[in-house]
Scaffold this motif. Structure first.
Motif, PDB file in Angstrom:
ATOM      1  N   GLU A  79     -50.452  42.877  80.026  1.00  0.00           N
ATOM      2  CA  GLU A  79     -50.459  41.623  80.783  1.00  0.00           C
ATOM      3  C   GLU A  79     -49.964  40.484  79.903  1.00  0.00           C
ATOM      4  OE1 GLU A  79     -53.549  38.815  83.373  1.00  0.00           O
ATOM      5  OE2 GLU A  79     -54.204  40.745  82.529  1.00  0.00           O
ATOM      6  N   GLY A  80     -49.108  39.647  80.457  1.00  0.00           N
ATOM      7  CA  GLY A  80     -48.561  38.544  79.661  1.00  0.00           C
ATOM      8  C   GLY A  80     -48.230  37.344  80.526  1.00  0.00           C
ATOM      9  N   VAL A  81     -47.803  36.277  79.873  1.00  0.00           N
ATOM     10  CA  VAL A  81     -47.450  35.034  80.549  1.00  0.00           C
ATOM     11  C   VAL A  81     -45.992  35.095  81.009  1.00  0.00           C
ATOM     12  CG1 VAL A  81     -47.218  32.527  80.261  1.00  0.00           C
ATOM     13  CG2 VAL A  81     -49.081  33.748  79.116  1.00  0.00           C
ATOM     14  N   ASN A  82     -45.724  34.522  82.178  1.00  0.00           N
ATOM     15  CA  ASN A  82     -44.363  34.475  82.698  1.00  0.00           C
ATOM     16  C   ASN A  82     -43.705  33.162  82.268  1.00  0.00           C
ATOM     17  OD1 ASN A  82     -42.054  35.163  84.116  1.00  0.00           O
ATOM     18  ND2 ASN A  82     -42.808  34.319  86.045  1.00  0.00           N
ATOM     19  N   TYR A  83     -42.768  33.238  81.321  1.00  0.00           N
ATOM     20  CA  TYR A  83     -42.119  32.036  80.802  1.00  0.00           C
ATOM     21  C   TYR A  83     -40.810  31.761  81.548  1.00  0.00           C
ATOM     22  CZ  TYR A  83     -45.312  32.569  76.852  1.00  0.00           C
ATOM     23  OH  TYR A  83     -46.427  32.679  76.070  1.00  0.00           O
ATOM     24  N   GLU A  84     -40.528  30.474  81.745  1.00  0.00           N
ATOM     25  CA  GLU A  84     -39.302  30.038  82.402  1.00  0.00           C
ATOM     26  C   GLU A  84     -38.386  29.383  81.372  1.00  0.00           C
ATOM     27  OE1 GLU A  84     -37.953  27.224  86.210  1.00  0.00           O
ATOM     28  OE2 GLU A  84     -40.062  27.411  85.639  1.00  0.00           O
ATOM     29  N   GLU A  85     -37.103  29.732  81.426  1.00  0.00           N
ATOM     30  CA  GLU A  85     -36.126  29.184  80.499  1.00  0.00           C
ATOM     31  C   GLU A  85     -35.494  27.912  81.044  1.00  0.00           C
ATOM     32  OE1 GLU A  85     -33.793  32.315  78.044  1.00  0.00           O
ATOM     33  OE2 GLU A  85     -33.845  33.064  80.099  1.00  0.00           O
ATOM     34  N   SER A  86     -35.321  26.917  80.162  1.00  0.00           N
ATOM     35  CA  SER A  86     -34.639  25.677  80.534  1.00  0.00           C
ATOM     36  C   SER A  86     -33.939  25.119  79.302  1.00  0.00           C
ATOM     37  CB  SER A  86     -35.627  24.624  81.061  1.00  0.00           C
ATOM     38  OG  SER A  86     -36.302  25.070  82.211  1.00  0.00           O
ATOM     39  N   THR A  87     -32.945  24.265  79.533  1.00  0.00           N
ATOM     40  CA  THR A  87     -32.337  23.513  78.441  1.00  0.00           C
ATOM     41  C   THR A  87     -32.443  22.024  78.759  1.00  0.00           C
ATOM     42  OG1 THR A  87     -30.121  23.587  79.439  1.00  0.00           O
ATOM     43  CG2 THR A  87     -30.699  25.348  77.889  1.00  0.00           C
ATOM     44  N   TYR A  88     -32.532  21.226  77.698  1.00  0.00           N
ATOM     45  CA  TYR A  88     -32.603  19.769  77.845  1.00  0.00           C
ATOM     46  C   TYR A  88     -31.626  19.137  76.866  1.00  0.00           C
ATOM     47  CZ  TYR A  88     -36.897  20.877  80.364  1.00  0.00           C
ATOM     48  OH  TYR A  88     -37.799  21.405  81.257  1.00  0.00           O
ATOM     49  N   GLU A  89     -31.120  17.981  77.252  1.00  0.00           N
ATOM     50  CA  GLU A  89     -30.107  17.313  76.443  1.00  0.00           C
ATOM     51  C   GLU A  89     -30.413  15.826  76.354  1.00  0.00           C
ATOM     52  OE1 GLU A  89     -26.148  18.377  77.918  1.00  0.00           O
ATOM     53  OE2 GLU A  89     -27.122  20.014  79.013  1.00  0.00           O
ATOM     54  N   GLY A  90     -30.020  15.217  75.260  1.00  0.00           N
ATOM     55  CA  GLY A  90     -30.241  13.791  75.124  1.00  0.00           C
ATOM     56  C   GLY A  90     -29.610  13.245  73.862  1.00  0.00           C
ATOM     57  N   TYR A  91     -30.036  12.047  73.532  1.00  0.00           N
ATOM     58  CA  TYR A  91     -29.482  11.344  72.377  1.00  0.00           C
ATOM     59  C   TYR A  91     -30.616  10.848  71.478  1.00  0.00           C
ATOM     60  CZ  TYR A  91     -25.328  11.285  75.314  1.00  0.00           C
ATOM     61  OH  TYR A  91     -24.270  11.661  76.108  1.00  0.00           O
ATOM     62  N   GLY A  92     -30.339  10.894  70.179  1.00  0.00           N
ATOM     63  CA  GLY A  92     -31.277  10.381  69.215  1.00  0.00           C
ATOM     64  C   GLY A  92     -30.828   9.043  68.674  1.00  0.00           C
ATOM     65  N   PRO A  93     -31.506   8.539  67.640  1.00  0.00           N
ATOM     66  CA  PRO A  93     -31.099   7.289  67.000  1.00  0.00           C
ATOM     67  C   PRO A  93     -29.629   7.349  66.564  1.00  0.00           C
ATOM     68  CG  PRO A  93     -33.251   7.966  66.214  1.00  0.00           C
ATOM     69  CD  PRO A  93     -32.732   9.096  67.047  1.00  0.00           C
ATOM     70  N   GLY A  95     -27.125   7.419  68.445  1.00  0.00           N
ATOM     71  CA  GLY A  95     -26.299   8.122  69.417  1.00  0.00           C
ATOM     72  C   GLY A  95     -26.027   9.572  69.107  1.00  0.00           C
ATOM     73  N   ALA A  96     -26.750  10.164  68.138  1.00  0.00           N
ATOM     74  CA  ALA A  96     -26.557  11.577  67.806  1.00  0.00           C
ATOM     75  C   ALA A  96     -26.972  12.457  68.983  1.00  0.00           C
ATOM     76  CB  ALA A  96     -27.374  11.939  66.575  1.00  0.00           C
ATOM     77  N   ALA A  97     -26.204  13.513  69.213  1.00  0.00           N
ATOM     78  CA  ALA A  97     -26.465  14.425  70.326  1.00  0.00           C
ATOM     79  C   ALA A  97     -27.590  15.396  69.967  1.00  0.00           C
ATOM     80  CB  ALA A  97     -25.204  15.196  70.683  1.00  0.00           C
ATOM     81  N   ILE A  98     -28.427  15.691  70.957  1.00  0.00           N
ATOM     82  CA  ILE A  98     -29.510  16.665  70.794  1.00  0.00           C
ATOM     83  C   ILE A  98     -29.477  17.627  71.970  1.00  0.00           C
ATOM     84  CG2 ILE A  98     -32.002  17.021  70.668  1.00  0.00           C
ATOM     85  CD1 ILE A  98     -32.241  14.212  69.488  1.00  0.00           C
ATOM     86  N   PHE A  99     -29.517  18.916  71.667  1.00  0.00           N
ATOM     87  CA  PHE A  99     -29.545  19.966  72.678  1.00  0.00           C
ATOM     88  C   PHE A  99     -30.718  20.877  72.346  1.00  0.00           C
ATOM     89  CE2 PHE A  99     -28.454  24.133  74.374  1.00  0.00           C
ATOM     90  CZ  PHE A  99     -27.947  23.841  75.632  1.00  0.00           C
ATOM     91  N   LEU A 100     -31.575  21.147  73.314  1.00  0.00           N
ATOM     92  CA  LEU A 100     -32.733  21.996  73.006  1.00  0.00           C
ATOM     93  C   LEU A 100     -32.957  23.037  74.094  1.00  0.00           C
ATOM     94  CD1 LEU A 100     -35.476  20.973  74.760  1.00  0.00           C
ATOM     95  CD2 LEU A 100     -35.198  19.021  73.255  1.00  0.00           C
ATOM     96  N   THR A 206     -18.195  18.170  66.650  1.00  0.00           N
ATOM     97  CA  THR A 206     -18.013  16.979  65.823  1.00  0.00           C
ATOM     98  C   THR A 206     -19.381  16.496  65.374  1.00  0.00           C
ATOM     99  OG1 THR A 206     -18.111  15.504  67.747  1.00  0.00           O
ATOM    100  CG2 THR A 206     -15.925  16.275  67.062  1.00  0.00           C
ATOM    101  N   VAL A 207     -19.414  15.614  64.390  1.00  0.00           N
ATOM    102  CA  VAL A 207     -20.697  15.132  63.878  1.00  0.00           C
ATOM    103  C   VAL A 207     -20.823  13.625  64.043  1.00  0.00           C
ATOM    104  CG1 VAL A 207     -20.853  17.003  62.217  1.00  0.00           C
ATOM    105  CG2 VAL A 207     -19.846  14.830  61.513  1.00  0.00           C
ATOM    106  N   THR A 208     -22.072  13.165  64.073  1.00  0.00           N
ATOM    107  CA  THR A 208     -22.388  11.737  64.096  1.00  0.00           C
ATOM    108  C   THR A 208     -23.072  11.389  62.783  1.00  0.00           C
ATOM    109  OG1 THR A 208     -22.638  11.681  66.503  1.00  0.00           O
ATOM    110  CG2 THR A 208     -23.708   9.926  65.251  1.00  0.00           C
ATOM    111  N   ASN A 209     -22.491  10.516  62.004  1.00  0.00           N
ATOM    112  CA  ASN A 209     -23.036  10.146  60.707  1.00  0.00           C
ATOM    113  C   ASN A 209     -24.200   9.169  60.866  1.00  0.00           C
ATOM    114  OD1 ASN A 209     -21.028  11.595  59.146  1.00  0.00           O
ATOM    115  ND2 ASN A 209     -19.582  10.025  59.798  1.00  0.00           N
ATOM    116  N   LEU A 210     -25.312   9.497  60.266  1.00  0.00           N
ATOM    117  CA  LEU A 210     -26.479   8.620  60.291  1.00  0.00           C
ATOM    118  C   LEU A 210     -26.854   8.222  58.867  1.00  0.00           C
ATOM    119  CD1 LEU A 210     -28.814  10.373  62.916  1.00  0.00           C
ATOM    120  CD2 LEU A 210     -27.146   8.554  63.295  1.00  0.00           C
ATOM    121  N   GLU A 211     -27.302   6.996  58.697  1.00  0.00           N
ATOM    122  CA  GLU A 211     -27.732   6.489  57.397  1.00  0.00           C
ATOM    123  C   GLU A 211     -29.076   5.781  57.541  1.00  0.00           C
ATOM    124  OE1 GLU A 211     -26.145   6.881  54.545  1.00  0.00           O
ATOM    125  OE2 GLU A 211     -24.198   7.651  55.231  1.00  0.00           O
TER     126      GLU A 211
END
Length: 249
Positions: A79-93, A95-100, A206-211
Motif C-alpha cells: 500500500e502506498g500514496v498516489n502522487y501526482e506530477e506537476s511542473t511550475y515555472e517562475g522568476y527569481g530575484p 529575473g532569473a528563470a526557475i523551473f521545478l 542562456t544564463v542570467t548573471n546575478l551579483e
C-alpha cells in the motif's frame, strides 16, 4: 560559476546534500514509486525511468530494502500514496528563470506552498510555459579536471555517444541526449573516471548573471523551494559568483 552548472552544483558546493540526506531519500523514494507505477513495471530492465531513479538512489547510498519497498508501493504490491506530477515555472530575484518539478499527494497544498515561497523570497510564480522554453532536457556528468586528462575523457564520452565535453572552471561537463545518458555514464564508470554528479536534468540555454544581494536572495529562494516537501527538483539559469556561494556556507 557557470549557470550551466545548475542548482545541484551550487548545493554540492554548499555541502547541503549531506546535511539533508533524509529529505533526499524522501524525494528519491517518491520518484522510484511513481516511476514503477507510471512505467507499468517494477523491472528496471524494461522501465527506463525506474532504472534511472534506482541508479540515483544507489548513488546516494540508499539501502536496498528502501528501494525495493518503494518499487512495491509503485506496483501495488504494498500500500502506498498516489502522487501526482506537476511542473511550475517562475522568476527569481534579478529575473532569473526557475523551473521545478513536483510530486505531491495534495496539489492544492503544493501550489499554495510554492507560491508562498516565491512571494516570501523575492520571486514570482508564473504561468506554465513562461520559462520552460529556456531549458533543454539533457544528461549531465560533472567531473573535476584533476580527476582525468581531457583527451581521455573526450575519447571515452564521445565514443559512448556524448554530445559534448566542455570546460567549466575547475570541472569538465559531459552533455548527452537523455536516451544516451546511461550508456555514457556506464562508459565513464568502466573507465574508472570519478564524477561529482551524474543525472538527467534541465540545462539552461542562456544564463542570467546575478551579483550581490540578488545572488544571495536567489540562493535562499532556491534553498526554500528545494526544502519544500512537494518539490522534487529545482532548476535555474542563474549565474551566481563562486565567492557568494562560498560565503553562504
Amino acid at each position: 560559476m557557470s549557470g550551466h552548472s545548475k542548482w545541484s552544483t551550487i548545493k554540492h558546493k554548499k555541502g547541503a546534500a549531506d546535511a539533508k540526506r533524509g529529505k533526499i531519500f524522501t524525494k528519491l523514494i517518491k520518484e522510484i514509486t511513481v516511476a514503477a507505477r507510471m512505467g507499468g513495471s517494477g523491472d528496471i530492465n524494461t522501465n527506463p525511468r525506474l532504472r534511472t531513479a534506482v541508479l540515483a538512489a544507489k548513488a546516494e547510498n540508499m539501502p536496498k530494502d528502501n528501494i525495493e519497498r518503494a518499487i512495491k508501493k509503485g506496483t501495488g504490491e504494498l500500500e502506498g500514496v498516489n502522487y501526482e506530477e506537476s511542473t511550475y515555472e517562475g522568476y527569481g530575484p534579478g529575473g532569473a528563470a526557475i523551473f521545478l518539478e513536483s510530486l505531491t499527494d495534495n496539489k492544492n497544498r503544493a501550489v499554495a506552498d510554492i507560491r508562498h515561497i516565491f512571494n516570501k523570497r523575492g520571486g514570482n510564480l508564473g504561468e506554465n510555459g513562461c520559462v520552460a522554453w529556456m531549458f533543454d532536457k539533457k544528461g549531465y556528468i560533472n567531473i573535476e579536471k584533476k580527476a582525468v586528462e581531457e583527451d581521455a575523457l573526450m575519447e571515452t564520452a564521445i565514443d559512448a555517444g556524448a554530445e559534448d565535453v566542455r570546460e567549466d572552471g575547475e570541472n569538465f561537463e559531459v552533455i548527452t541526449a537523455p536516451e544516451d545518458f546511461e550508456a555514457v555514464k556506464e562508459a565513464i564508470d568502466n573507465a574508472s573516471i570519478p564524477y561529482l554528479e551524474a543525472e538527467v536534468t534541465m540545462l539552461p540555454q542562456t544564463v542570467t548573471n546575478l551579483e550581490g544581494k540578488e545572488a544571495e536572495q536567489m540562493i535562499r529562494l532556491m534553498e526554500a523551494l528545494d526544502d519544500c516537501e512537494d518539490v522534487q527538483k529545482v532548476y535555474t539559469n542563474a549565474d551566481i559568483p563562486e565567492d557568494i556561494v562560498n560565503s553562504m556556507n
